[in-house]
Design a protein around this motif. Structure first.
Motif, PDB file in Angstrom:
ATOM      1  N   VAL A 198     105.132  13.826  80.870  1.00  6.89           N
ATOM      2  CA  VAL A 198     103.989  14.141  80.214  1.00  6.89           C
ATOM      3  C   VAL A 198     103.845  12.890  79.508  1.00  6.89           C
ATOM      4  CG1 VAL A 198     105.432  14.934  78.352  1.00  6.89           C
ATOM      5  CG2 VAL A 198     103.004  15.527  78.411  1.00  6.89           C
ATOM      6  N   LYS A 199     102.595  12.389  79.464  1.00 11.84           N
ATOM      7  CA  LYS A 199     102.337  11.091  78.966  1.00 11.84           C
ATOM      8  C   LYS A 199     101.901  10.890  77.349  1.00 11.84           C
ATOM      9  CE  LYS A 199     102.079   9.175  83.041  1.00 11.84           C
ATOM     10  NZ  LYS A 199     100.686   8.900  83.713  1.00 11.84           N
ATOM     11  N   THR A 200     101.449  12.065  76.885  1.00  6.99           N
ATOM     12  CA  THR A 200     101.002  11.673  75.281  1.00  6.99           C
ATOM     13  C   THR A 200     101.202  13.126  74.466  1.00  6.99           C
ATOM     14  OG1 THR A 200      98.765  12.503  75.606  1.00  6.99           O
ATOM     15  CG2 THR A 200      99.284   9.913  75.855  1.00  6.99           C
ATOM     16  N   ARG A 201     101.285  12.896  73.121  1.00  4.33           N
ATOM     17  CA  ARG A 201     101.426  14.407  72.437  1.00  4.33           C
ATOM     18  C   ARG A 201     100.297  15.085  72.689  1.00  4.33           C
ATOM     19  NH1 ARG A 201     103.664  15.300  66.454  1.00  4.33           N
ATOM     20  NH2 ARG A 201     102.895  17.466  66.225  1.00  4.33           N
ATOM     21  N   GLU A 202      99.119  14.572  72.852  1.00  3.13           N
ATOM     22  CA  GLU A 202      98.012  15.526  73.055  1.00  3.13           C
ATOM     23  C   GLU A 202      98.002  16.185  74.403  1.00  3.13           C
ATOM     24  OE1 GLU A 202      97.360  12.563  69.942  1.00  3.13           O
ATOM     25  OE2 GLU A 202      97.891  12.292  72.063  1.00  3.13           O
ATOM     26  N   GLU A 205     100.563  19.110  73.869  1.00  3.75           N
ATOM     27  CA  GLU A 205      99.959  20.153  73.301  1.00  3.75           C
ATOM     28  C   GLU A 205      99.092  21.024  74.037  1.00  3.75           C
ATOM     29  OE1 GLU A 205      98.324  17.883  70.155  1.00  3.75           O
ATOM     30  OE2 GLU A 205     100.263  18.406  68.675  1.00  3.75           O
ATOM     31  N   GLN A 206      98.277  20.316  74.868  1.00  8.53           N
ATOM     32  CA  GLN A 206      97.343  20.998  75.854  1.00  8.53           C
ATOM     33  C   GLN A 206      97.959  21.659  76.857  1.00  8.53           C
ATOM     34  OE1 GLN A 206      93.880  21.050  75.415  1.00  8.53           O
ATOM     35  NE2 GLN A 206      94.108  22.733  76.826  1.00  8.53           N
ATOM     36  N   PHE A 207      99.145  21.371  77.159  1.00 10.45           N
ATOM     37  CA  PHE A 207      99.908  21.821  78.365  1.00 10.45           C
ATOM     38  C   PHE A 207     100.584  23.241  77.796  1.00 10.45           C
ATOM     39  CE2 PHE A 207     104.364  22.288  79.843  1.00 10.45           C
ATOM     40  CZ  PHE A 207     104.140  22.668  81.303  1.00 10.45           C
ATOM     41  N   ILE A 208     101.066  23.239  76.495  1.00  6.56           N
ATOM     42  CA  ILE A 208     101.533  24.219  75.810  1.00  6.56           C
ATOM     43  C   ILE A 208     100.456  25.273  75.783  1.00  6.56           C
ATOM     44  CG2 ILE A 208     102.759  25.267  73.894  1.00  6.56           C
ATOM     45  CD1 ILE A 208     104.266  23.355  75.189  1.00  6.56           C
ATOM     46  N   LYS A 209      99.306  25.173  75.420  1.00  2.00           N
ATOM     47  CA  LYS A 209      98.264  25.924  75.235  1.00  2.00           C
ATOM     48  C   LYS A 209      97.729  26.490  76.670  1.00  2.00           C
ATOM     49  CE  LYS A 209      95.945  23.667  71.143  1.00  2.00           C
ATOM     50  NZ  LYS A 209      94.950  23.123  70.646  1.00  2.00           N
ATOM     51  N   ASP A 210      97.900  25.726  77.651  1.00  5.14           N
ATOM     52  CA  ASP A 210      97.460  26.135  79.153  1.00  5.14           C
ATOM     53  C   ASP A 210      98.192  26.913  79.637  1.00  5.14           C
ATOM     54  OD1 ASP A 210      94.928  24.767  78.719  1.00  5.14           O
ATOM     55  OD2 ASP A 210      95.672  22.864  79.875  1.00  5.14           O
ATOM     56  N   MET A 211      99.523  26.803  79.282  1.00  5.19           N
ATOM     57  CA  MET A 211     100.560  27.803  79.970  1.00  5.19           C
ATOM     58  C   MET A 211     101.003  29.042  79.170  1.00  5.19           C
ATOM     59  SD  MET A 211     101.309  26.293  82.971  1.00  5.19           S
ATOM     60  CE  MET A 211     102.541  27.604  83.327  1.00  5.19           C
ATOM     61  N   PHE A 218     110.507  20.598  77.495  1.00  3.45           N
ATOM     62  CA  PHE A 218     110.338  18.984  77.525  1.00  3.45           C
ATOM     63  C   PHE A 218     111.305  18.306  77.773  1.00  3.45           C
ATOM     64  CE2 PHE A 218     110.595  15.109  74.802  1.00  3.45           C
ATOM     65  CZ  PHE A 218     109.568  14.357  75.242  1.00  3.45           C
ATOM     66  N   ASN A 219     111.159  17.204  78.606  1.00  2.91           N
ATOM     67  CA  ASN A 219     112.347  16.382  79.094  1.00  2.91           C
ATOM     68  C   ASN A 219     112.584  14.884  78.330  1.00  2.91           C
ATOM     69  OD1 ASN A 219     114.395  15.267  80.666  1.00  2.91           O
ATOM     70  ND2 ASN A 219     113.086  14.809  82.313  1.00  2.91           N
ATOM     71  N   ASN A 220     113.270  14.641  77.151  1.00  2.19           N
ATOM     72  CA  ASN A 220     113.290  13.642  76.609  1.00  2.19           C
ATOM     73  C   ASN A 220     114.149  12.544  77.225  1.00  2.19           C
ATOM     74  OD1 ASN A 220     114.375  11.664  74.434  1.00  2.19           O
ATOM     75  ND2 ASN A 220     113.119  12.832  73.319  1.00  2.19           N
ATOM     76  N   ASP A 228     109.065   9.717  73.089  1.00  5.38           N
ATOM     77  CA  ASP A 228     110.350  10.033  72.579  1.00  5.38           C
ATOM     78  C   ASP A 228     110.299  10.870  71.295  1.00  5.38           C
ATOM     79  OD1 ASP A 228     113.045  10.180  72.034  1.00  5.38           O
ATOM     80  OD2 ASP A 228     113.418   8.171  71.252  1.00  5.38           O
ATOM     81  N   PHE A 229     109.779  12.289  71.849  1.00 11.50           N
ATOM     82  CA  PHE A 229     109.640  13.271  70.840  1.00 11.50           C
ATOM     83  C   PHE A 229     111.013  13.623  70.174  1.00 11.50           C
ATOM     84  CE2 PHE A 229     105.886  14.827  73.432  1.00 11.50           C
ATOM     85  CZ  PHE A 229     105.154  13.939  72.931  1.00 11.50           C
TER      86      PHE A 229
END
Length: 309
Positions: A198-202, A205-211, A218-220, A228-229
């Motif tokens: 995943v590239k950005t925080r945005e 967030e969209q991914f969480i909503k869509d799924m 999340f893979n850190n 690096d969340f």
């Protein structure tokens, strides 16, 4: 109810219980052998993650380029999972190591050795680390076949395991292509969605909503392609699981490198974070259960450690 003939919940049941709490983020430090697992367990972690990269590096001395076999991964996972069966272990299962029959065998073997959860990806069998470039994917049909085989094997096994569907499609197919694959995997019975890279925080967030309502992982990987969340950031975004696969392999490298340099250049290894003193063998053994093993021997009527050690 436990499926192991005991009233105690299995590791998979514990992991499912954690996932059932919508406000909880399951934080999984990455370990790659018994020693790093023991260190994490001694600190009171709730869940462990066995890294495929770390397993390949520690067991084979090679980079994560699809070299480790199912036997390599299962054997390492078995050892780690059974150090403390009450602490769930999520383990990398790469591509499943072959076609549908082999995926089924992999899932069955992971269940039998006590792994609580695993993730399967959509790279070709000669895969590479998800944070390297040039990854190749199988077709969506082959990917969903892997997930279906995993679900079938789980249904046939005498046990349970949390199935995590991972896609590496973001790099080559874009967000919509990756989302399509994960939705198809969930439709086949996967429990958790894992969008690698995943590239950005945005985007996260969209991914969480869509799924939604499927829990997401999340893979850190610091220095990789993803942000690096922090734990708090990952939880605020809405992730339900956060794995830290590089945690052990990243910090051990400079520590061991420094100690070897001290030995070669100065003729003596200096202390590491212990008030100017070296760690004794006994102190290190205690991390790996020395006291508990001695107590077990005495309670069983053994005499080898009756007077201590």
């Amino acid at each position: 109810m436990a499926t192991n003939g005991s009233t105690r919940p299995t590791a998979a049941e514990k992991l499912r219980g954690m996932l059932a709490d919508p406000k909880r983020l399951i934080v999984c430090p990455g370990v790659y052998d018994g020693y790093t697992a023991r260190i994490a367990l001694a600190e009171g972690v709730d869940c462990l993650y066995m890294t495929g990269a770390g397993t390949t590096m520690s067991r084979l001395g090679m980079a994560d380029m699809g070299i480790a076999t199912m036997n390599d991964m299962r054997d390492n996972a078995s050892m780690i999972a059974n150090i403390d069966p009450d602490t769930p272990l999520i383990a990398d299962a790469d591509t499943g190591y072959g076609g549908a029959i082999m995926v089924g065998r992999t899932v069955t073997q992971y269940i039998l050795v006590g792994v609580a959860g695993l993730h399967l990806e959509d790279q070709v069998v000669t895969k590479r680390c998800g944070h390297l470039q040039g990854k190749q994917l199988v077709s969506v049909e082959e990917y969903t076949s892997r997930i279906k085989a995993a679900v079938m094997a789980r249904s046939a096994a005498r046990g349970d395991i949390v199935l995590i569907a991972r896609t590496d499609a973001l790099q080559s197919l874009g967000y919509s292509g990756a989302l399509e694959r994960l939705r198809a995997a969930v439709a086949e019975g996967a429990d958790v969605a894992f969008l690698e890279g995943v590239k950005t925080r945005e985007q996260a967030e969209q991914f969480i909503k869509d799924m939604a309502p499927t829990p997401c992982l999340f893979n850190n990987v610091p220095g990789g392609v993803s942000p690096d969340f922090s734990v708090d950031e990952a939880q605020t975004i809405g992730y339900r699981i956060a794995i830290y696969p590089a945690l052990g392999i990243e910090v051990v490298y400079p520590a061991v490198k420094k100690a070897i340099q001290q030995l070669l250049r100065g003729g003596k290894v200096e202390s590491v974070e212990k008030d100017g003193k070296r760690w004794s063998p006994r102190e290190l053994f205690e991390v790996c259960g020395l006291k508990e093993s001695m107590e077990f021997d005495v309670k069983a009527g053994g005499t080898a450690y009756a007077n201590g050690a």
